[in-house]
Design a protein around this motif. Sequence first.
Motif, mmCIF file in Angstrom:
data_model
loop_
_atom_site.group_PDB
_atom_site.id
_atom_site.type_symbol
_atom_site.label_atom_id
_atom_site.label_comp_id
_atom_site.label_asym_id
_atom_site.label_seq_id
_atom_site.Cartn_x
_atom_site.Cartn_y
_atom_site.Cartn_z
ATOM 1 N N THR A 1 -22.641 -3.718 6.114
ATOM 2 C CA THR A 1 -21.597 -3.518 7.109
ATOM 3 C C THR A 1 -21.788 -4.465 8.294
ATOM 4 O OG1 THR A 1 -22.933 -1.643 7.893
ATOM 5 C CG2 THR A 1 -21.016 -1.131 6.537
ATOM 6 N N ASN A 2 -22.930 -5.173 8.300
ATOM 7 C CA ASN A 2 -23.192 -6.180 9.329
ATOM 8 C C ASN A 2 -24.156 -7.216 8.751
ATOM 9 O OD1 ASN A 2 -23.822 -7.736 11.582
ATOM 10 N ND2 ASN A 2 -23.910 -5.977 12.967
ATOM 11 N N PRO A 3 -23.626 -8.211 8.017
ATOM 12 C CA PRO A 3 -24.488 -9.193 7.345
ATOM 13 C C PRO A 3 -25.452 -9.925 8.264
ATOM 14 C CG PRO A 3 -22.233 -9.340 6.533
ATOM 15 C CD PRO A 3 -22.208 -8.420 7.711
ATOM 16 N N SER A 4 -25.108 -10.080 9.530
ATOM 17 C CA SER A 4 -25.982 -10.812 10.461
ATOM 18 C C SER A 4 -27.310 -10.081 10.691
ATOM 19 C CB SER A 4 -25.278 -11.031 11.789
ATOM 20 O OG SER A 4 -25.070 -9.800 12.466
ATOM 21 N N LEU A 5 -27.315 -8.775 10.428
ATOM 22 C CA LEU A 5 -28.540 -7.979 10.621
ATOM 23 C C LEU A 5 -29.414 -7.928 9.378
ATOM 24 C CD1 LEU A 5 -27.146 -4.939 12.671
ATOM 25 C CD2 LEU A 5 -28.400 -6.937 13.516
ATOM 26 N N LYS A 6 -28.982 -8.592 8.304
ATOM 27 C CA LYS A 6 -29.710 -8.603 7.024
ATOM 28 C C LYS A 6 -29.978 -7.160 6.562
ATOM 29 C CE LYS A 6 -31.552 -13.210 7.708
ATOM 30 N NZ LYS A 6 -32.737 -14.097 7.710
ATOM 31 N N HIS A 7 -31.234 -6.788 6.276
ATOM 32 C CA HIS A 7 -31.466 -5.459 5.701
ATOM 33 C C HIS A 7 -31.104 -4.342 6.679
ATOM 34 C CE1 HIS A 7 -35.320 -5.876 7.852
ATOM 35 N NE2 HIS A 7 -35.391 -4.560 7.816
ATOM 36 N N ARG A 8 -31.124 -4.625 7.970
ATOM 37 C CA ARG A 8 -30.757 -3.590 8.956
ATOM 38 C C ARG A 8 -29.252 -3.351 9.004
ATOM 39 N NH1 ARG A 8 -34.995 -6.362 11.444
ATOM 40 N NH2 ARG A 8 -36.816 -5.061 11.906
ATOM 41 N N GLY A 9 -28.496 -4.212 8.340
ATOM 42 C CA GLY A 9 -27.053 -4.030 8.293
ATOM 43 C C GLY A 9 -26.571 -3.395 6.998
ATOM 44 N N LEU A 10 -27.517 -2.979 6.142
ATOM 45 C CA LEU A 10 -27.158 -2.404 4.848
ATOM 46 C C LEU A 10 -26.727 -0.942 4.998
ATOM 47 C CD1 LEU A 10 -27.204 -3.477 1.898
ATOM 48 C CD2 LEU A 10 -29.426 -2.346 1.643
ATOM 49 N N SER A 11 -25.669 -0.569 4.281
ATOM 50 C CA SER A 11 -25.164 0.810 4.311
ATOM 51 C C SER A 11 -24.926 1.292 2.890
ATOM 52 C CB SER A 11 -23.867 0.889 5.127
ATOM 53 O OG SER A 11 -24.079 0.456 6.467
ATOM 54 N N ALA A 12 -24.813 2.600 2.709
ATOM 55 C CA ALA A 12 -24.644 3.193 1.377
ATOM 56 C C ALA A 12 -23.380 4.045 1.346
ATOM 57 C CB ALA A 12 -25.862 4.046 1.023
ATOM 58 N N PHE A 13 -22.664 3.974 0.211
ATOM 59 C CA PHE A 13 -21.369 4.651 0.076
ATOM 60 C C PHE A 13 -21.271 5.377 -1.268
ATOM 61 C CE2 PHE A 13 -20.869 0.958 2.747
ATOM 62 C CZ PHE A 13 -20.092 1.409 3.805
ATOM 63 N N ILE A 14 -20.557 6.488 -1.253
ATOM 64 C CA ILE A 14 -20.121 7.141 -2.492
ATOM 65 C C ILE A 14 -18.798 6.498 -2.888
ATOM 66 C CG2 ILE A 14 -19.365 9.294 -3.553
ATOM 67 C CD1 ILE A 14 -21.105 10.795 -1.510
ATOM 68 N N VAL A 15 -18.740 5.981 -4.115
ATOM 69 C CA VAL A 15 -17.527 5.311 -4.594
ATOM 70 C C VAL A 15 -17.164 5.855 -5.975
ATOM 71 C CG1 VAL A 15 -16.413 3.110 -5.101
ATOM 72 C CG2 VAL A 15 -18.186 3.218 -3.336
ATOM 73 N N GLU A 16 -16.057 6.563 -6.072
ATOM 74 C CA GLU A 16 -15.614 7.095 -7.357
ATOM 75 C C GLU A 16 -15.094 5.969 -8.247
ATOM 76 O OE1 GLU A 16 -14.562 7.999 -4.331
ATOM 77 O OE2 GLU A 16 -14.065 10.148 -4.221
ATOM 78 N N ARG A 17 -15.301 6.115 -9.541
ATOM 79 C CA ARG A 17 -14.948 5.072 -10.507
ATOM 80 C C ARG A 17 -13.448 4.796 -10.557
ATOM 81 N NH1 ARG A 17 -13.413 1.524 -13.023
ATOM 82 N NH2 ARG A 17 -14.056 0.696 -15.040
ATOM 83 N N ASP A 18 -12.622 5.790 -10.272
ATOM 84 C CA ASP A 18 -11.179 5.612 -10.436
ATOM 85 C C ASP A 18 -10.515 4.933 -9.235
ATOM 86 O OD1 ASP A 18 -11.343 7.686 -8.636
ATOM 87 O OD2 ASP A 18 -10.310 9.161 -9.890
ATOM 88 N N ARG A 19 -11.297 4.458 -8.281
ATOM 89 C CA ARG A 19 -10.705 3.732 -7.155
ATOM 90 C C ARG A 19 -10.314 2.322 -7.590
ATOM 91 N NH1 ARG A 19 -10.565 6.238 -2.480
ATOM 92 N NH2 ARG A 19 -11.757 8.181 -2.329
#
Length: 379
Positions: A172-190
């Motif tokens: 969600t913030n590539p400039s922060l590298k690993h500190r910018g990483l986020s996790a999401f629930i994503v359903e297959r039918d999207r």
Amino acid sequence: MMMDFLLTPEQQKYQELARKFTREYILPVADEYDRKGEFPWPIVKAVKEIGLNCMTAPKDYGGPGLDSVTISVVMEEFAYGCGGIATTLGGNGLSSYPVLIAGTEEQKKLFFGILVPGGLGAFALTEPGAGSDAGAVSTVARKVGDEYVINGTKCFITTGAMADVFIVFASTNPSLKHRGLSAFIVERDREGIAIGHEEHKMGIRSSNTVEVRFKDTRVPASHLLGKEGDGFKIAMQTLDMARPIVGSIAVGIARAALEECINYVKTRTDGGKPLAADQAIQFRLADMAIKVETARLMVRRALVLKEAGLPYSKESAMAKTLAGDVAMEVTAEAVEIMGCLGYSKDSRVEKLMRDAKITQIYEGTNQVQRIVIANHLLR
């Protein structure tokens, strides 16, 4: 195999249930699924019938709510039958851990509401340019109003083509590298989710492993696990939880190879005597057995620490490393003792050796585990 009396009566019950399931459903078809490289749908459906399709799901969400030691015992039995099928049956556990770590009440209801009735989950972290270095993830999630728009490609995703829901790690913030990483629930039918290349693997061939592409895939902001930037921490905690389970798979594979080898030397004769009478063979079998038992105990120690709420990251890495190395050593020794038969596809140990190799690779290579262990030692 004798009953493990270090386990509670409840854990012994699940061990016997898994052993019976393996004997009836996995062992008779393991070679066929390996040869064809097909996904074991009948086994996935059958394991739902005994309530072991999502062992990590808490009772509040319809699951059995099993503790980590019990899960490891079950996974060892499944892997004794087939490492690839065990990997498939363990996929819901791996994808569940981020939700258990950081999920809200509503997120847990959503996620386990898909998995507990029989759905499949997939953990989508690895990318072509981000394997051991999770901080190099290039998949991005851009906030647009009350949604996130995800773009990127994941690879080597277990059960990816069959999954009903993904846990996707994106920056969600590539400039922060690993500190910018986020996790999401994503359903297959999207919309915007496509399955790419399917891997044709040396071992665990009944496990589906694919590339998954996300193109302008929109998810509600409520599908973000924790806060923006929590993704790396969630991923690392997930892998801590998962590595001893990989160790259990490795122990199951090694145990199967040892038993095959014992049966072989008892019946194979050389110079009018069974190979089992040869002291050199006896010493090799003894060393194999020592390694299998030691690996199991290391796995058990890591998980007992986890269940006690104590630090266990170092022990988790140790368990995965030791058990993975043991699986390769024991299966290779079994192939060598059995000679040409062991090297033949008519022998079970040939498949076991191929399946064993992945336990040194997935959920973090054993070289990376040694870095983790050393970092703990040198703090």
